[in-house]
Design a protein around this motif. Structure first.
Motif, short mmCIF file in Angstrom:
data_model
loop_
_atom_site.label_atom_id
_atom_site.label_comp_id
_atom_site.label_asym_id
_atom_site.label_seq_id
_atom_site.Cartn_x
_atom_site.Cartn_y
_atom_site.Cartn_z
N SER A 54 -64.70 17.90 -36.21
CA SER A 54 -63.05 17.27 -36.00
C SER A 54 -62.65 16.69 -37.12
N VAL A 55 -61.43 16.58 -37.36
CA VAL A 55 -60.92 16.05 -38.50
C VAL A 55 -61.08 14.73 -38.60
N TYR A 102 -55.52 10.09 -27.59
CA TYR A 102 -56.20 11.24 -26.87
C TYR A 102 -56.61 11.96 -27.97
N THR A 103 -56.46 12.18 -29.23
CA THR A 103 -57.03 12.98 -30.45
C THR A 103 -58.36 12.30 -30.81
N ALA A 106 -60.81 12.71 -27.50
CA ALA A 106 -61.30 13.98 -27.50
C ALA A 106 -62.25 14.35 -28.66
N TRP A 110 -66.00 15.71 -28.76
CA TRP A 110 -66.68 16.87 -29.41
C TRP A 110 -67.55 16.74 -30.55
N HIS A 118 -63.14 23.57 -25.16
CA HIS A 118 -61.78 24.04 -25.76
C HIS A 118 -60.64 23.61 -24.70
N TYR A 120 -59.60 20.85 -24.01
CA TYR A 120 -58.84 19.46 -24.50
C TYR A 120 -57.76 20.04 -25.63
N LEU A 121 -57.86 21.28 -25.91
CA LEU A 121 -56.75 21.52 -27.15
C LEU A 121 -55.41 21.95 -27.02
N ASN A 124 -53.59 18.33 -26.26
CA ASN A 124 -53.34 17.76 -27.46
C ASN A 124 -52.16 18.32 -28.04
N TRP A 125 -51.91 19.55 -28.27
CA TRP A 125 -50.54 20.11 -29.11
C TRP A 125 -49.49 19.85 -28.08
N VAL A 129 -46.16 18.21 -29.43
CA VAL A 129 -44.54 18.49 -29.20
C VAL A 129 -43.75 17.55 -28.58
#
Lengths: 294, 169
Positions: A54-55, A102-103, A106, A110, A118, A120-121, A124-125, A129
């Motif tokens: 993850s980032v 949330y990020t 999750a 991960w 996947h 959770y992706l 997230n996006w 938005v």
């Protein structure tokens, strides 16, 4: 693209409608995310760390991810800010905090898994938005709420809906192209699907029985799934394509759920919400104007 | 005038945000492949033409855990991430010689199981069954190969050898 057409498309994106679809889809999205986060475990923090996946995994030490107190704190923080956002309190700050927590939650999950999850992706996006929507419209939203005419005000920009469709379509398109990159079009030969079904499939499922009965049937299903995913991006081109692709993706997930027991039910809900003709209903159209077809 | 300037700024900001969102969500996953929340979902990207199934049974006919002997299948759905100098997942799986899609040769299985048996002196031997699932014809898949090995505990051989030495004295 001619300048006039580009200007028209841009104006169309910025067009605002009454917030019925926006508000109800936001509530559905927040409830979906709350369900996903409530369902999360801490994973396998006792196992040896492998790679950063993850980032924040690239930025923070391993102790951040292995400490269950951090995980629980972030989880409860998510619920707190998501509920505030649900009731339109503290906008737009609570919307961005919801995205952040949330990020983080999750990502912790991960980082503690010996595989990937996947599902959770897409939520997230979509949260990002919708937080963008709050960022650009929170002043008008708060003003309309104070005036008592929230449901009659033009508060929902079309680009929120378009970016939501884009996010979902991109997820599936990337999934399809990952398979193509890994194996080429031969991925859809049907053999690997039959082996998966033999090993992992629910032997009482009709889907499993159908796939195992004949390699050609398996190939049709497997190739169909591959091309459906690769062409998911076409959902942005027209409303008819979007509906057809949406129905295909829903069918794909239902078949996978029935045969493998792999749960992507939250994706089914989000695909149905954004790909089926719900946004196009009259309730969502701007006051006095018909919404142009996608 | 200032109202329309504000609306113009707002419009430009919205368009910039839309453009940035599209650019980032499209480009970053193509580079990083799997780096939450950026991902080109890779589940089911494996393509296999055969697969093994193992069973391990003790000397009394009771089934034993594959993980005890390093024969479990760890992750058949997601290929490991290999971008940005990485290889693997968030956490390591327990060691296994069972690689998805591969059939381990007898010698490798025997060596692995014997190493694990050293930690289990209560087991004089185990029976290991290796079943290979693959295409049996152009229409269906099924059992295409099967082997069963009795693998003795190396400790037992040592104990037997010690008993023989004692008798000779």
């Amino acid at each position: 693209m001619p300048a006039d057409s580009l200007t028209a498309r841009t104006r169309n994106l910025l067009q605002r409608s009454r917030p019925f679809f926006g508000q109800f889809s936001l509530w559905a999205l927040l409830l979906t995310c709350m369900y996903l986060v409530a369902d999360l475990g801490h994973g396998y923090p006792d196992r040896d760390k492998d790679s950063a996946v993850s980032v924040i995994g690239l930025l923070l030490p391993e102790s951040f991810f292995s400490d269950e107190r951090v995980f629980e704190l972030c989880r409860w923080a998510f619920f707190a800010v998501a509920i505030c956002w649900f009731f339109r309190v503290g906008l737009p700050v609570t919307s961005w905090l919801t995205v952040v927590f949330y990020t983080v939650v999750a990502s912790i999950y991960w980082e503690n898994l010996p595989w990937f999850r996947h599902k959770y992706l897409v939520p997230n996006w979509l949260l990002i938005v919708y937080a963008m929507w709050m960022q650009f419209c929170s002043t008008e939203i708060k003003t309309s709420l104070a005036r008592g005419d929230f449901w009659r005000s033009r508060l929902f920009p079309r680009w929120v809906y378009v970016l939501s469709v884009y996010s979902i379509a991109l997820f599936y398109t990337f999934s399809g192209y990952s398979k193509l990159l890994a194996c080429g079009p031969g991925w859809g030969s049907g053999l690997s699907l039959q082996i998966w079904m033999q090993l992992f499939g629910n032997q009482e499922s009709y889907v499993t029985e159908f796939v195992l009965s004949d390699r050609r049937a398996a190939a049709i299903l497997q190739s169909g799934a591959l091309w459906l995913e690769c062409l998911a991006f076409a959902a942005l081109l027209s409303s008819r394509l979007r509906i057809a692709i949406g129905l295909g993706l829903i069918g794909l997930h239902l078949a996978i759920d029935s045969s493998f027991g792999i749960d992507f039910r939250t994706n089914i809900l989000l695909v149905a919400l954004f790909f089926l003709p719900i946004y196009d209903l009259k309730l969502a159209r701007p006051l006095g104007n018909d919404l142009a077809a996608a | 005038m200032s109202g329309s300037e504000d609306r113009s700024h707002g419009t430009r900001a919205e368009l910039l945000a839309i453009g940035a969102f599209c650019a980032i969500t499209f480009a970053v996953p193509l580079v990083v492949r799997e780096l939450y929340p950026f991902s080109t979902p890779t589940m089911f990207s494996f393509q296999v033409e055969q697969c093994c199934v193992y069973h391990v049974i003790d000397h009394e006919g009771q089934p034993l855990s594959l993980r005890t002997f390093g024969l479990q299948l760890n992750n058949p759905h997601d290929p490991p991430v290999t971008s940005l100098g990485r290889h693997g997942y968030g956490r390591k799986s327990p060691f296994s010689i069972h690689n998805y899609g591969a059939v381990a040769p007898r010698d490798e299985v025997v060596r692995q199981v014997q190493q694990c048996l050293l930690r289990h002196p209560e087991l004089p031997f185990v029976l290991v069954r290796q079943a290979v699932i693959g295409p049996i014809d152009s229409r269906s898949v099924g059992l295409v190969g099967e082997s069963t090995w009795q693998i003795d505990n190396p400790l037992d051989e040592t104990r037997t050898s010690q008993r023989l030495d004692n008798r000779q004295r």
